[in-house]
Design an enzyme around this catalytic site. Structure first.
Site, PDB file in Angstrom:
ATOM      1  N   GLU A   1    -130.766 -18.449  45.212  1.00 26.88           N
ATOM      2  CA  GLU A   1    -130.936 -17.674  43.989  1.00 26.88           C
ATOM      3  C   GLU A   1    -131.170 -16.202  44.316  1.00 26.88           C
ATOM      4  O   GLU A   1    -131.709 -15.858  45.373  1.00 26.88           O
ATOM      5  CB  GLU A   1    -132.110 -18.207  43.158  1.00 26.88           C
ATOM      6  CG  GLU A   1    -131.828 -19.576  42.565  1.00 26.88           C
ATOM      7  CD  GLU A   1    -132.925 -20.072  41.634  1.00 26.88           C
ATOM      8  OE1 GLU A   1    -132.613 -20.898  40.755  1.00 26.88           O
ATOM      9  OE2 GLU A   1    -134.092 -19.648  41.786  1.00 26.88           O
TER      10      GLU A   1
ATOM     11  N   CYS B   1    -132.749  -8.403  44.054  1.00 25.82           N
ATOM     12  CA  CYS B   1    -133.654  -9.200  44.875  1.00 25.82           C
ATOM     13  C   CYS B   1    -132.821 -10.312  45.496  1.00 25.82           C
ATOM     14  O   CYS B   1    -132.282 -11.163  44.776  1.00 25.82           O
ATOM     15  CB  CYS B   1    -134.789  -9.775  44.028  1.00 25.82           C
ATOM     16  SG  CYS B   1    -135.904 -10.881  44.928  1.00 25.82           S
TER      17      CYS B   1
ATOM     18  N   CYS C   1    -137.262 -22.400  52.582  1.00 22.79           N
ATOM     19  CA  CYS C   1    -138.225 -21.639  53.371  1.00 22.79           C
ATOM     20  C   CYS C   1    -139.098 -22.621  54.149  1.00 22.79           C
ATOM     21  O   CYS C   1    -139.361 -23.733  53.687  1.00 22.79           O
ATOM     22  CB  CYS C   1    -139.096 -20.767  52.467  1.00 22.79           C
ATOM     23  SG  CYS C   1    -140.185 -19.613  53.347  1.00 22.79           S
TER      24      CYS C   1
ATOM     25  N   CYS D   1    -146.116 -21.288  51.760  1.00 22.45           N
ATOM     26  CA  CYS D   1    -147.147 -20.554  51.023  1.00 22.45           C
ATOM     27  C   CYS D   1    -147.469 -21.331  49.749  1.00 22.45           C
ATOM     28  O   CYS D   1    -146.568 -21.750  49.020  1.00 22.45           O
ATOM     29  CB  CYS D   1    -146.665 -19.149  50.683  1.00 22.45           C
ATOM     30  SG  CYS D   1    -146.363 -18.114  52.144  1.00 22.45           S
TER      31      CYS D   1
ATOM     32  N   CYS E   1    -146.092 -20.215  46.086  1.00 26.12           N
ATOM     33  CA  CYS E   1    -144.684 -19.849  45.945  1.00 26.12           C
ATOM     34  C   CYS E   1    -143.811 -21.085  45.785  1.00 26.12           C
ATOM     35  O   CYS E   1    -143.898 -22.020  46.591  1.00 26.12           O
ATOM     36  CB  CYS E   1    -144.251 -19.042  47.175  1.00 26.12           C
ATOM     37  SG  CYS E   1    -142.507 -18.576  47.174  1.00 26.12           S
TER      38      CYS E   1
ATOM     39  N   CYS F   1    -141.427 -13.030  40.726  1.00 28.63           N
ATOM     40  CA  CYS F   1    -141.848 -13.182  42.118  1.00 28.63           C
ATOM     41  C   CYS F   1    -142.544 -14.521  42.340  1.00 28.63           C
ATOM     42  O   CYS F   1    -143.463 -14.891  41.612  1.00 28.63           O
ATOM     43  CB  CYS F   1    -142.793 -12.034  42.477  1.00 28.63           C
ATOM     44  SG  CYS F   1    -143.340 -12.036  44.184  1.00 28.63           S
TER      45      CYS F   1
END
Length: 367
Positions: free
Chosen positions: A107, A120, A127, A131, A134, A352
């Site tokens: 994305e 962005c 990932c 975290c 996120c 974010c």
């Protein structure tokens, strides 16, 4: 196996027998073409089509002979990224999912503000850093993106800016899915193609690479004397709290990061941006602000306080508005340049920390 997945596998198998033309440097491309009996200057023409004009179809390279275009198709492939679908937020933010040549999906986001148009972009499929706040951190990391796949995101998002808002792209942030410094080579080569005169020719100062904090790679940025901007996702300025929400801190402590940032600044003279989400009842007290202000003394910097964007997989809550204001004012009182950033695209999960591939999309290429 679904028909869609089978089709993707067939495409991947066919393309695997061809050379990814955008993986070649200009000199490598020249060598390949001359070995095929073509004149060397043709390489520069092809290179311009690929990286200046962002062409993804050999048939559209109109100043090449038909025979050369056929030769290119027989030996090379352009693994173009495709827009799968896009959503437009009430604040004009556009989130897009992109399909890669192997069927994986990532994305990216176009963030429009009155004075800029920002892309962005993602650097990995998924990932590995986990975290806790996120959405991408709850995905598996499948692979790094190739430089051309990052480049394509920029091109496609820039096209959206032009078509939807009649404005050119002004900025790029590597803040999408993945950790850019764990795809160091791909990230650096993509920046080179984006900033090169024989690429998109965008100023490096318009690019920001965001990291969760890989100390040795921050030092490598210094060694490479990068010209783009560096942002560190900090979110806590003591190790105990940062360990809780960012497991990467266990191997990259605040002391290690401080030393790496000092080294980076000594090499580049680039100020650093610290990104800090203020979570309710976690890191929103003045004591937390004091710790952050102390950490800011290591290198010239500014702080971007970011509004938290809730995700279904985590229980974090954004701090109250007055707490955020008090936090910011304390930092400013300590001489720290501080900005409070309001989230954009929350209603379409484009803000974010919200980027993640939905289960139905992930199943497209699942084993």
């Amino acid at each position: 196996m679904t028909l869609i997945k089978f089709a993707y596998l067939c495409i991947v198998e066919k393309q695997s027998k061809l050379i990814d033309i955008r993986s070649l440097s200009l000199s490598e491309l020249k060598d390949k073409l001359t070995a095929m009996g073509e004149q060397g200057f043709r390489a520069k023409q092809v290179f311009e089509w690929l990286w200046v004009k962002s062409c993804t179809d050999f048939d559209q390279m109109s100043n090449l002979s038909k025979s050369l275009r056929e030769t290119l198709k027989q030996h090379f492939v352009i693994r173009a990224v495709q827009v799968k679908q896009s959503q437009i937020s009430s604040d004009r933010t556009i989130k897009s999912s992109f399909t890669l040549y192997d069927g994986n999906i990532i994305e990216g986001v176009l963030i429009p503000t009155p004075d800029r148009m920002t892309a962005c972009v993602s650097s990995q499929v998924g990932c590995s850093l986990t975290c806790k706040f996120c959405a991408t951190g709850y995905m598996d990391r499948k692979r790094n993106l190739q430089p051309d796949e990052i480049y394509d995101q920029v091109v496609l998002i820039a096209k959206q800016a032009e078509e939807k808002y009649q404005q050119p792209l002004t900025n790029i942030v590597y803040m999408g899915m993945g950790e850019p410094l764990l795809n160091y080579s791909g990230m650096m080569k993509s920046v080179e193609r984006i900033t090169a005169p024989d690429g998109l020719n965008m100023a490096a100062k318009r690019i920001t690479v965001s990291t969760a904090g890989i100390a040795k790679m921050i030092k490598k940025l210094g060694d490479d004397e990068v010209r783009f901007n560096l942002a560190l996702s900090l979110h806590a300025a003591n190790d105990k709290k940062r360990n809780e929400i960012m497991p990467i801190n266990e191997q990259n402590s605040l002391q290690a990061l401080a030393e790496a940032l000092k080294y980076y600044y000594a090499k580049t003279k680039n100020a650093v941006t610290f990104e800090y989400i203020v979570f309710h009842n976690f890191n929103d007290e003045i004591q937390d602000a004091k710790e952050l202000a102390k950490f800011c003394k290591h290198v010239p910097c500014k702080v971007n306080i970011i509004e938290y964007n809730p995700i279904a997989l985590a229980d974090f809550v954004n701090a109250e508005a007055d707490k955020i204001d008090q936090f910011a004012e304390y930092l400013r009182g300590q001489g720290v340049i501080t900005n409070v950033r309001r989230s954009r695209g929350k209603d379409i999960d484009a803000a974010c920390g919200q980027l993640a591939i939905k289960e139905e999309d992930a199943n497209l290429v699942a084993d």
